[in-house]
Scaffold this motif. Structure first.
Motif, PDB file in Angstrom:
ATOM      1  N   THR A  28      90.300  73.063  34.793  1.00 16.58           N
ATOM      2  CA  THR A  28      90.470  71.752  35.428  1.00 16.58           C
ATOM      3  C   THR A  28      91.791  71.673  36.175  1.00 16.58           C
ATOM      4  O   THR A  28      92.849  71.954  35.611  1.00 16.58           O
TER       5      THR A  28
ATOM      6  N   VAL B 104      78.491  76.873  43.371  1.00 14.15           N
ATOM      7  CA  VAL B 104      78.877  75.720  42.541  1.00 14.15           C
ATOM      8  C   VAL B 104      78.213  74.460  43.073  1.00 14.15           C
ATOM      9  O   VAL B 104      77.711  73.624  42.303  1.00 14.15           O
TER      10      VAL B 104
ATOM     11  N   ASN C 187      79.194  65.759  45.188  1.00 13.12           N
ATOM     12  CA  ASN C 187      79.662  65.837  43.806  1.00 13.12           C
ATOM     13  C   ASN C 187      80.958  66.640  43.802  1.00 13.12           C
ATOM     14  O   ASN C 187      80.954  67.873  43.787  1.00 13.12           O
TER      15      ASN C 187
ATOM     16  N   ASP D  59      83.343  66.537  41.484  1.00 10.56           N
ATOM     17  CA  ASP D  59      83.894  66.841  40.162  1.00 10.56           C
ATOM     18  C   ASP D  59      83.807  68.327  39.842  1.00 10.56           C
ATOM     19  O   ASP D  59      84.491  68.810  38.938  1.00 10.56           O
ATOM     20  N   TYR D  60      82.955  69.039  40.583  1.00  8.78           N
ATOM     21  CA  TYR D  60      82.758  70.467  40.334  1.00  8.78           C
ATOM     22  C   TYR D  60      82.842  71.192  41.673  1.00  8.78           C
ATOM     23  O   TYR D  60      82.060  70.941  42.593  1.00  8.78           O
ATOM     24  N   ARG D  61      83.808  72.110  41.780  1.00  9.45           N
ATOM     25  CA  ARG D  61      84.057  72.781  43.047  1.00  9.45           C
ATOM     26  C   ARG D  61      84.415  74.247  42.798  1.00  9.45           C
ATOM     27  O   ARG D  61      84.690  74.648  41.671  1.00  9.45           O
TER      28      ARG D  61
ATOM     29  N   PHE E  33      75.310  71.879  40.590  1.00 10.85           N
ATOM     30  CA  PHE E  33      75.450  70.509  40.104  1.00 10.85           C
ATOM     31  C   PHE E  33      74.813  69.540  41.095  1.00 10.85           C
ATOM     32  O   PHE E  33      74.907  69.721  42.306  1.00 10.85           O
TER      33      PHE E  33
ATOM     34  N   TYR F 282      89.391  67.907  38.936  1.00  6.66           N
ATOM     35  CA  TYR F 282      88.054  68.482  39.125  1.00  6.66           C
ATOM     36  C   TYR F 282      88.032  69.854  38.466  1.00  6.66           C
ATOM     37  O   TYR F 282      89.088  70.471  38.228  1.00  6.66           O
ATOM     38  N   ALA F 283      86.847  70.308  38.166  1.00  6.74           N
ATOM     39  CA  ALA F 283      86.669  71.648  37.612  1.00  6.74           C
ATOM     40  C   ALA F 283      86.551  72.641  38.760  1.00  6.74           C
ATOM     41  O   ALA F 283      85.652  72.519  39.601  1.00  6.74           O
ATOM     42  N   ASP F 284      87.468  73.611  38.818  1.00  4.15           N
ATOM     43  CA  ASP F 284      87.483  74.619  39.879  1.00  4.15           C
ATOM     44  C   ASP F 284      86.964  75.926  39.314  1.00  4.15           C
ATOM     45  O   ASP F 284      87.668  76.632  38.579  1.00  4.15           O
ATOM     46  N   TYR F 285      85.732  76.263  39.660  1.00 12.89           N
ATOM     47  CA  TYR F 285      85.087  77.450  39.104  1.00 12.89           C
ATOM     48  C   TYR F 285      85.553  78.738  39.766  1.00 12.89           C
ATOM     49  O   TYR F 285      85.121  79.824  39.377  1.00 12.89           O
TER      50      TYR F 285
END
Length: 810
Positions: free
Chosen positions: A265, A124, A108, A110-112, A128, A253-256
């Motif tokens: 993003t 992370v 996945n 999209d979330y990293r 997800f 992608y969403a970078d937390y």
């Protein structure tokens, strides 16, 4: 005797059951594959001809690679959308082993968390869900290598065919394993990619007409599916920042791990890898050029046109500082178009005309395009030929040889189409404002720019632009310029965008151009010119000339005269897409994709009031009887469809039970214009603009008064002509239906519903005056009265739909 028999039975030897498969020792890979055909490559696989199975050897665990599924042989229906050589999903996956099981797992992405802290990244990843796409049993092993049977994966519905057919209400289908098999001819191995293919048979009960129309047996049909395991690119590619003004598609992608004062993003453009041999040189050869290959199935003169159009892109790369960076050739005979190593322009056949596509295999981690993949529908060229056919005496006196201008126009469009779809595979989005900049981009949808000479003859010489546009050069500069060492790339990219604005280049893409109620007046599909109203007037004049000259000479000798209707449709609807372009000026706002720039104050005002009024008047001209009528001789020239030639969706729907229906044609065209004039979102903006900007802009009441007034005047002005009078009354009936529809719509602005109701009530007459009314007046009065008495039961009269539109090419 009985005791002896019993004793004998008891003395029989005890037979133990055979040892179960689970308890047998797992064989070595060499033993298991001894009689199989080995294919070494990215993943080594083995083909068992005796079993009809493919076994995959895995020696890299938890190592990411790309899994791409495709459709090698399609269904042939544009409506269903399952085309030959169609790309499917692209996923980053890896193999994971747990005891006797092997999992094919998708990451996945999209979330990293892009962080030096492994625990942060892991948190992370665990937050997800990931997806296990398939599970396998280890059938052989040697050291850390394992062998799995992947046949079930290859014979599965990986492309989602059954789900698509179900969504389209075409039937409930499933894979029939007994009639499906691996396709060894296209199962191949290469150092960086492993390719598998299978013939998949679907069985089921058809419920729609589209499957029936393209299959020999709609209860059972066979497709071919392709599976690619592809090595991921190395880490030398540098993603380029996305800017909404750049003209590119965005990946993100969403970078937390992002600091809280920065956007969560991360966005970057999609593009091919391209580097100069000498980045310090103004012009340089590339380290490796971008090469595209044309489908060998494209015939002449189509082949040459597609090659020429695609090669236009080299002009853009030259503007970005490259020499011979973009090349196009015919696909080698031994190459598979679904092999990930080839960028391919496919020539695809369907039973009806339809869209063409530019797609790609892209690394989801970075946005790097690995494979550009174009699908060009083969029937599009025939539609452009048909458009030209209706404008001139296509077959002249001899009736057999078409005017060469027809093919010239169609081929010119093919060049532009080839360039357009290749542009998508380079990363570029649509630019539907390019037509307002003197056709500055092949990424617009162009209408054929046919003109009239001083002598009133049709001139096709400028129908389509030739070569790459100025906007296209600028977008390639943004995405592909290889900056010299020491260059501030972010600043250099911003300078390109600033120069675009200084050059007056406009950019509007799909989300602001396609919606029927769009408020962006510069973003249109299938239009020409910077002034939509002027172009509408020009088109209506061109249309009038074409209708006046239309005759039996528009078709060849020997063709049924009923086929003239097919040629007439695009002529009668020549202004169809310009209606939408003009409508966007009403309640429009002059905005773009600007970003905040220090020291500048943005302003996006409403479209000039005078231009809005001119747009309203132009649209009202399209519902005027003089526009909607056809020469009466055409009605007597075109009979109902000949035996063996049925009505189809390319023709107008009729209400007269026969052939050509001039009244239904007028009704469909008028209703299309009224739908744009009275679109609820457009009318809501009319209310909004009057409230915010004052009396320089009309109130909704004033706007609707003008619409009603023009339509009512047409009835009075044409009372002496039965044909035009009937059309004028029909337009007023459609107007009232639209007003009632707005009044009944609980999901739109209440201000719009209220004013529409107020306007509709004008048509209700007192009961004591009903006897003196005309049939038309009585119909409108009763229509409004019935709605007021029981609004929830109101049902609008069905109007014949327009013949199929996009992609009509005009």
């Amino acid at each position: 005797m009985r005791l002896l028999l019993l004793f004998s039975v008891c003395l029989l030897p005890l037979v133990l059951p055979a040892q179960s498969d689970e308890k047998k020792a797992t064989p070595s890979i060499a033993d298991k594959t001894e009689k199989m055909e080995q294919q070494e490559g990215f993943f080594t696989y083995y083909w068992s001809d005796e079993e009809g199975k493919v076994y995959l050897e895995i020696d890299r665990w938890d190592e990411d690679f790309l899994y791409v599924n495709s459709l090698a042989a399609g269904l042939g229906s544009n409506d269903i959308g399952l085309d030959r050589n169609q790309l499917g999903d692209t996923r980053v996956v890896f193999f994971r082993r747990v005891g006797p099981k092997v999992m094919l797992q998708q990451r996945n992405l999209d979330y990293r968390a892009v962080s030096d802290n492994p625990a942060e990244a892991e948190s992370v990843e665990e937050a997800f869900a990931q997806s296990v796409l398939e599970g396998f049993k280890v059938v052989a092993k040697t050291d850390d290598r394992a062998l799995i049977d992947i046949t079930d994966l290859l014979l599965s519905d990986a492309h989602g065919v059954a789900a698509r057919l179900k969504r389209g209400k075409e039937g409930t289908y499933k894979v029939d394993a007994n009639r499906s098999a691996v396709y060894p001819e296209n199962t191949k191995n290469f150092p960086k990619n492993t390719e598998f293919e299978a013939t998949i048979t679907f069985t089921g009960e058809p419920t729609g007409r589209n499957v029936r129309s393209v299959t020999p047996n709609s209860e059972s049909f066979t497709l071919r599916m392709h599976h690619s395991f592809v090595e991921l690119p190395d880490d030398d590619y540098e993603p380029r920042a996305y800017d909404p003004r750049s003209g590119y598609y965005a990946r993100g992608y969403a970078d937390y791990a992002t600091p809280i004062d920065q956007p969560l993003t991360k966005r970057f453009i999609t593009r091919h890898r391209l580097q100069k041999k000498d980045p310090s040189a103004a012009m340089s050869e590339p380290v490796e050029p971008i090469t595209y290959y044309l489908d060998r199935g494209a015939p002449e003169p189509v082949r040459t046109a597609l090659l020429e159009g695609a090669r236009w892109w080299n002009q853009a790369y030259e503007a970005a500082g490259y020499t011979n960076a973009f090349r196009v050739a015919v696909l080698p005979e031994d190459a598979d178009p679904l092999d990930v190593r080839y960028n391919v322009i496919n020539w695809v056949h369907r039973s009806t005309r339809g869209w063409s596509y530019g797609s790609s295999v892209t690394d989801p981690r970075t946005g790097e395009i690995i494979k550009g993949h174009v699908l060009l529908g083969s029937l599009r060229v025939r539609q452009d030929f048909l458009i030209a056919q209706g404008m001139i005496e296509a077959y002249g006196e001899d009736g057999t040889t078409p005017d060469p201008r027809l093919e010239e126009l169609a081929i010119a469009r093919l060049r532009q189409l080839s360039a357009h779809e290749v542009g998508h595979t380079l990363g570029l989005a649509h630019n539907f404002a390019a037509s307002t900049n003197d056709r500055a981009s092949v990424m617009d949808y162009p209408a054929p720019y046919v003109t009239l000479t001083d002598g009133g003859e049709m001139d096709f010489s400028e129908a389509y632009a030739t070569g790459i546009g100025e906007w296209d050069k600028r977008t390639i500069m943004y995405g592909y310029t290889d900056f010299a060492d020491g260059t501030d790339e972010a600043q250099a990219l911003q300078e390109i965008l600033t120069e675009n604005e200084e050059m007056g280049l406009r950019y509007i893409s799909d989300s602001d151009a396609r919606p029927q109620g769009s408020s962006q007046p510069q973003g249109h599909l299938w239009d020409n010119g910077s002034d939509p109203v002027a172009e509408m007037d020009r088109l209506l004049n061109l249309r009038s000339v074409a209708l006046e000259n239309f005759s039996e000479k528009n078709i060849p000798v020997g063709m049924p005269l009923s086929e003239l209707e097919s040629v007439l449709v695009p002529v009668y609807l020549m202004h169809r897409y310009q209606v939408e372009a003009v409508a966007k000026m009403i309640g429009g706002y002059e905005y773009d994709y600007g970003v905040r720039i220090a020291g500048e104050k943005p302003a996006y005002p409403p479209t000039d009031p005078d231009r809005q009024r001119a747009a309203r008047e132009a649209l009202l001209r399209t519902v005027a009887p003089e526009t909607l009528v056809i020469p009466k001789r055409l009605a007597s020239l075109i009979p109902p469809p000949a035996m063996g030639y049925d009505r189809n969706r390319e023709l107008f729907n009729t209400q007269n039970g026969g052939g050509l229906d001039p009244m239904a044609m007028a009704q469909s065209a008028a209703d299309n214009s009224l739908a744009f004039l009275l679109h609820p979102e457009r009318l809501a903006r009319v209310v909004e603009q009057r409230a915010m900007y004052g009396s320089v802009l009309p109130s909704l009441k004033e706007y609707l008064d003008e619409v009603q007034g023009a339509i009512s005047r047409a009835i009075r002005d044409n009372f002496r002509s039965d044909y035009r009078s009937e059309i004028a009354e029909m337009v007023e009936r459609r107007l009232v239906h639209h007003l009632i529809g707005l009044a009944a719509n609980k999901e739109i602005s209440e201000a719009v519903s209220a004013e529409a109701l107020s306007q509709a009530v004008r048509y209700r007459q007192p009961n004591e005056s009903l006897t003196g009314m005309t049939a038309h007046e009585l119909y409108l009065s009763q229509l409004v009265s019935s709605f007021l008495a029981n609004p929830d039961n109101y049902e609008p009269t069905e109007v014949p739909d327009l013949p199929d539109g996009s992609p009509i090419g005009q």
